[in-house]
Design a protein around this motif. Sequence first.
Motif, mmCIF file in Angstrom:
data_model
loop_
_atom_site.group_PDB
_atom_site.id
_atom_site.type_symbol
_atom_site.label_atom_id
_atom_site.label_comp_id
_atom_site.label_asym_id
_atom_site.label_seq_id
_atom_site.Cartn_x
_atom_site.Cartn_y
_atom_site.Cartn_z
ATOM 1 N N SER A 366 -44.341 11.017 -10.639
ATOM 2 C CA SER A 366 -45.561 11.053 -9.819
ATOM 3 C C SER A 366 -45.407 10.178 -8.572
ATOM 4 O O SER A 366 -46.009 10.462 -7.533
ATOM 5 N N ARG A 367 -44.603 9.128 -8.644
ATOM 6 C CA ARG A 367 -44.321 8.314 -7.462
ATOM 7 C C ARG A 367 -43.684 9.166 -6.374
ATOM 8 O O ARG A 367 -43.897 8.940 -5.177
ATOM 9 N N ASP A 368 -42.915 10.169 -6.806
ATOM 10 C CA ASP A 368 -42.304 11.100 -5.856
ATOM 11 C C ASP A 368 -43.152 12.351 -5.637
ATOM 12 O O ASP A 368 -42.669 13.349 -5.094
ATOM 13 N N ARG A 369 -44.425 12.281 -6.101
ATOM 14 C CA ARG A 369 -45.454 13.298 -5.844
ATOM 15 C C ARG A 369 -45.118 14.666 -6.419
ATOM 16 O O ARG A 369 -45.507 15.698 -5.868
ATOM 17 N N SER A 374 -50.726 13.150 -8.621
ATOM 18 C CA SER A 374 -49.709 12.092 -8.671
ATOM 19 C C SER A 374 -50.269 10.726 -8.295
ATOM 20 O O SER A 374 -49.852 9.693 -8.835
ATOM 21 N N HIS A 375 -51.230 10.702 -7.378
ATOM 22 C CA HIS A 375 -51.781 9.415 -6.930
ATOM 23 C C HIS A 375 -52.473 8.676 -8.069
ATOM 24 O O HIS A 375 -52.639 7.456 -8.017
ATOM 25 N N HIS A 378 -49.236 7.376 -10.883
ATOM 26 C CA HIS A 378 -48.244 6.336 -10.584
ATOM 27 C C HIS A 378 -48.858 4.964 -10.332
ATOM 28 O O HIS A 378 -48.153 4.022 -9.989
#
Length: 518
Positions: A366-369, A374-375, A378
Amino acid sequence: MAVSGSGAAVDTGDADADQARLHQLGYKQELKRGLSAMSNFAFSFSIISVMAGVTTTYNAGLRYGGPASMTLGWLVVAAFNGCVALSMAEICSAYPTSGGLYYWSAKLAGNKWAPLASWITGWFNIVGQWALTTSTDFSLAQLVQVIILLGTGGANGGGYMASKYVVLAIHGFFLIMHGLINSLPIRWLSWFGHLGAFWNTVGAFVLVILIPAVAKEKASTEFIFTHFNTDNGMRIHGKSYILALGLLTSQYSLLGYDASAHMIEETKNADWSGPIGIITSVALSTMFGWIFLVALTSIVTDIPYLLSPDNDAGGYAVAQALYTSFDKRYGSGVGGLVCVGIVAVGIFLAGVACIASNSRMGYAFSRDRAMPFSHVWHRVSQNEVPLNVVWLSVVVAFVMALTSLGSQVAFQAMVSIATLGQYIAYALPIFFRVTTARRSFVPGPFYLGRYGVAVGWAAVLWVAFLTVLFSLPVAYPVAKDNFNYTPVAVGGVLLLSMVAWVVHARFWFQGPITNVEL
């Protein structure tokens, strides 16, 4: 094999070096780096939990293969699985980040294919991890149900047989427990990792000594290493085919060691500790697991009875074999229940490590979307724990277990994704390492040298073989009750991820995203 590194205590300089290396890979240090090399190893060793893997898949191995297919098949799996672990360790040393497999694929596939390679690897990895968490905790719920059944008189003595809804509720209870434990700071979670490693070592040692010592009736050495269960009602009589089918028990039992990669941003001296965690967890699990498997098989003297749903354990072969052995020796099967309880605790601790690994993979992805919302996933709590994705893992593992209400066959698809889906995710970055990045690969401290490409190809070909093998029929004639849903389940993950890529993700997903200024 050229390797280098040090087991010395990690000082501030090492911590700074870890942070600097993470920055080079494109990420800020957001998680607390508080795990030692031992702690990193402990998480992978706890997830593999050979007591759990062997016990929960023993029925399938005994039914479809027999003693020889498991005891000899384990040695075959050990050799090739070792190649997978060595190749993963080499790549892990070069790219010590929690993203693990999907990050490796992005860096090794080349600029043109990096986004797609990262996307496919990531989704196979995270769905496989969700399925592994599901099957681990559901297997624990089933084992607890068997303990209760035998403890209340057995299936033939009026014992309590829990309904599928009660088993699902027990599964949910354990998931919540695991979610709560994984909400603790990393220093406490590390303690559970150490406990898991200790329990799986000491527990296996105790059972290996106790089981043969208690049993009055033992299987012969010839039976353990040469008997194939050709009379299994599945109309499969070829010994080579039966041997191949029995590999499932061994392969499932040696799964989940990518945890060392996913916990690596919380590990000191990461580019050495992570790969060593992978290798040592696999090596020790392979050794302990085979000894445990042989000890367990030594008390298997009546296969049809152990697999019969009419026995006291309701057809749970390991529990029935242990219960019978103690009952014949002491006139009571309580000792057998204690042995099953030791295994159950091991599975519980494996479930803790599953959520830990699962959440760190989800955090990185999720950090890499790459994930919807994702927001949310992460975000890191004040304790430097990816709390939201911990509970996402819990919820997804419960939802996946709802398939058990429909049919056991549907639930078996979850186990298929856990095993084969994970290994496909393991193999993809290794494939890129030996093809597109064969000449450009820059190794870390752990390096296989000139053997790296050969070991990598052995790993890739092994997973390709497994993919075909686990998609073959397990019984003839093929019917809905014995249909092998593995190709449907694994193919479904591939199809959905590809459709998502073509329709949507290819327009915006570029692989790992840098969140620091390089």
